[in-house]
Design an enzyme around this catalytic site. Structure first.
Site, PDB file in Angstrom:
ATOM      1  NE  ARG A 225      18.731  15.343  84.070  1.00  0.00           N
ATOM      2  CZ  ARG A 225      18.640  15.937  84.567  1.00  0.00           C
ATOM      3  NH1 ARG A 225      19.590  16.038  85.795  1.00  0.00           N
ATOM      4  NH2 ARG A 225      17.398  16.358  85.389  1.00  0.00           N
ATOM      5  CG  HIS A 273      19.750  12.692  90.417  1.00  0.00           C
ATOM      6  ND1 HIS A 273      19.369  12.244  89.027  1.00  0.00           N
ATOM      7  CD2 HIS A 273      19.445  13.372  90.656  1.00  0.00           C
ATOM      8  CE1 HIS A 273      19.190  13.528  88.387  1.00  0.00           C
ATOM      9  NE2 HIS A 273      19.638  14.436  88.942  1.00  0.00           N
TER      10      HIS A 273
HETATM   11  N1  LIG Z   1      22.406  15.555  90.055  1.00  0.00           N
HETATM   12  C1  LIG Z   1      21.735  16.454  90.018  1.00  0.00           C
HETATM   13  O1  LIG Z   1      21.126  16.689  91.391  1.00  0.00           O
HETATM   14  C2  LIG Z   1      21.216  17.649  89.287  1.00  0.00           C
HETATM   15  C3  LIG Z   1      20.290  18.716  89.987  1.00  0.00           C
HETATM   16  C4  LIG Z   1      19.837  20.058  88.717  1.00  0.00           C
HETATM   17  C5  LIG Z   1      20.537  20.272  87.787  1.00  0.00           C
HETATM   18  N2  LIG Z   1      21.709  19.589  87.065  1.00  0.00           N
HETATM   19  C6  LIG Z   1      21.789  19.153  85.623  1.00  0.00           C
HETATM   20  O2  LIG Z   1      22.641  20.440  85.195  1.00  0.00           O
HETATM   21  C7  LIG Z   1      21.992  20.989  84.024  1.00  0.00           C
HETATM   22  C8  LIG Z   1      22.682  22.268  83.688  1.00  0.00           C
HETATM   23  O3  LIG Z   1      21.917  22.722  84.869  1.00  0.00           O
HETATM   24  P1  LIG Z   1      21.702  24.587  84.672  1.00  0.00           P
HETATM   25  O4  LIG Z   1      20.430  25.379  85.879  1.00  0.00           O
HETATM   26  O5  LIG Z   1      23.121  25.482  84.989  1.00  0.00           O
HETATM   27  O6  LIG Z   1      21.219  24.963  82.968  1.00  0.00           O
HETATM   28  P2  LIG Z   1      21.568  26.393  82.419  1.00  0.00           P
HETATM   29  O7  LIG Z   1      21.434  26.856  82.737  1.00  0.00           O
HETATM   30  O8  LIG Z   1      20.737  25.982  80.825  1.00  0.00           O
HETATM   31  O9  LIG Z   1      23.544  25.579  81.157  1.00  0.00           O
HETATM   32  C9  LIG Z   1      23.245  24.579  79.889  1.00  0.00           C
HETATM   33  C10 LIG Z   1      24.319  25.055  79.847  1.00  0.00           C
HETATM   34  O10 LIG Z   1      24.787  23.618  78.753  1.00  0.00           O
HETATM   35  C11 LIG Z   1      25.410  24.847  78.101  1.00  0.00           C
HETATM   36  N3  LIG Z   1      24.469  23.925  76.581  1.00  0.00           N
HETATM   37  C12 LIG Z   1      23.641  23.505  76.435  1.00  0.00           C
HETATM   38  N4  LIG Z   1      23.851  22.814  75.223  1.00  0.00           N
HETATM   39  C13 LIG Z   1      25.328  22.439  74.219  1.00  0.00           C
HETATM   40  C14 LIG Z   1      26.272  22.179  73.822  1.00  0.00           C
HETATM   41  N5  LIG Z   1      25.519  21.842  72.773  1.00  0.00           N
HETATM   42  N6  LIG Z   1      27.288  22.387  73.291  1.00  0.00           N
HETATM   43  C15 LIG Z   1      27.922  23.310  74.391  1.00  0.00           C
HETATM   44  N7  LIG Z   1      27.333  23.610  75.665  1.00  0.00           N
HETATM   45  C16 LIG Z   1      25.767  23.402  75.489  1.00  0.00           C
HETATM   46  C17 LIG Z   1      24.295  26.302  77.516  1.00  0.00           C
HETATM   47  O11 LIG Z   1      25.182  26.936  76.922  1.00  0.00           O
HETATM   48  P3  LIG Z   1      24.945  28.696  76.717  1.00  0.00           P
HETATM   49  O12 LIG Z   1      25.282  29.174  77.644  1.00  0.00           O
HETATM   50  O13 LIG Z   1      25.240  29.195  75.662  1.00  0.00           O
HETATM   51  O14 LIG Z   1      23.182  28.914  76.308  1.00  0.00           O
HETATM   52  C18 LIG Z   1      24.799  25.983  79.320  1.00  0.00           C
HETATM   53  O15 LIG Z   1      25.495  26.679  79.305  1.00  0.00           O
HETATM   54  C19 LIG Z   1      20.565  20.721  83.883  1.00  0.00           C
HETATM   55  O16 LIG Z   1      20.348  21.012  83.254  1.00  0.00           O
HETATM   56  C20 LIG Z   1      20.266  19.216  84.564  1.00  0.00           C
HETATM   57  O17 LIG Z   1      20.518  17.768  83.391  1.00  0.00           O
HETATM   58  C21 LIG Z   1      21.172  17.746  88.128  1.00  0.00           C
END
Ligand SMILES: NC(=O)c1ccc[n+]([C@@H]2O[C@H](COP(=O)([O-])OP(=O)(O)OC[C@H]3O[C@@H](n4cnc5c(N)ncnc54)[C@H](OP(=O)(O)O)[C@@H]3O)[C@@H](O)[C@H]2O)c1
Length: 310
Positions: A225, A273
């Protein structure tokens, strides 16, 4: 009869109507309808995209859950009218797309492909890249998408480190967590991939201090993001050579404004995006499974922790 309201941009309905009906029927539920309009008191579930017109959930007195079509929930997580479980999208199509996009951009920088693609005709200048095993990639965010990318990069031989909020153990990945862990994780990172959610705690994760903690000439890849990066600090690090190149898919304002310096910076690649998109066929199965679970009193999958913001 269960009423499932599809609340997303109207153009998405064509893509989702058939897959949702198929997937919900495949769970064994028979008495349901998926609609784009319904009397609020009839609605049991909302299949939701945060850019839809529905923003006030207090008008749905019988709502059982909100099933988000997006992985990121930053624009809905703080909605105070939500009193029911909120689930985010974890979709195999989303995972596969992100793995491909991240691997492609990591390989571009690892292999130095730009030297040939943008190269000078007639200039024969062999530059042999290191093997992947001698290239360190850090993934910030070891959730659904970060872990999938880490596993693929590991399979190619890269040395992979990762960073998350809570401690993690992923075979082959050197995992760090917490604030000190971030500096350690970045210290060796020649390529950094951001796959964190957008929360108050992750804003400006890459800033002047953390960019300076990376090896000189490192690459930044952000499919997470926009607010994860302090843009002014990144531009300064690019101009100074601390960061060699940034490949950015997400921005604080989207579409990226025409006058934004990223558009014309020679060391920035902008993608609109598109890193990964929820795929209707597989996403519909995730939504159908959660409806089935809810109807049979089983725990829902991919619940958002609203206090953590993701
Ligand atoms: N560009 C695009 O097309 C696209 C598409 C889809 C998603 N995305 C982005 O990708 C992001 C990740 O998706 P996901 O499904 O992998 O999410 P997820 O499964 O919720 O994983 C988020 C990760 O970030 C870590 N995290 C959260 N807050 C943190 C902090 N303060 N300090 C350190 N680590 C932290 C979490 O730690 P824990 O494991 O300890 O909870 C987890 O490992 C989404 O939120 C979205 O913004 C982008």
């Amino acid at each position: 009869m269960l009423t499932i309201l599809f609340a997303a941009r109207p153009d998405r309905w064509d893509a989702y109507e058939a897959p949702l009906n198929r997937a919900i029927a495949a769970t064994g539920l028979t008495d349901f309808r998926v609609v784009t309009k319904a009397a609020p008191e009839e609605v049991d579930y909302i299949v939701y995209a945060p850019n839809s017109d529905v923003q006030d959930f207090s008008i749905f007195p019988n709502l059982k859950a909100i099933l988000n079509l997006w992985a990121g929930v930053e624009t809905i997580v703080g909605n105070s009218t939500i009193t029911v479980p909120l689930c985010r999208m974890v979709d195999t199509g989303l995972r596969e797309g992100m793995r491909e996009w991240v691997t492609g951009h990591v390989l571009r920088h690892h292999l130095g492909m730009d030297a040939q693609i943008k190269g000078t005709p007639g200039l024969w200048e062999p530059r042999i890249p290191p093997l992947a095993r001698n290239r360190a990639v850090a993934i910030l965010g070891l959730g659904e998408l970060g872990t999938a990318c880490a596993e693929t990069l590991l399979a190619l031989g890269f040395t992979v480190t990762g960073w998350s909020r809570s401690p993690k153990s992923i075979p082959g990945v050197n995992c760090f967590h917490g604030e000190d862990g971030l500096t350690e994780c970045l210290a060796t990172a020649e390529i950094v991939v951001l796959l964190l959610p957008n929360t108050p705690a992750t804003e400006n994760t890459l800033n002047a201090r953390t960019l300076a903690a990376m090896p000189r000439g490192a690459f930044v890849i952000n499919p997470g993001r926009g607010p994860l990066i302090d843009d002014d600090a990144l531009l300064a690090a690019l101009d100074d050579g601390q960061i060699a190149h940034a490949t950015l898919d997400v921005f604080r304002v989207e579409p990226l404004p025409a006058d934004h310096p990223y558009w014309h910076h020679p060391q920035v690649t902008v993608t609109p995006h598109i890193a990964s998109e929820t795929r209707p066929e597989t996403a519909a199965e995730v939504i159908a499974e959660n409806i089935r679970r809810s109807e049979s009193g089983e725990p829902l999958l991919h619940l958002v922790d609203r206090s953590a913001g993701y």
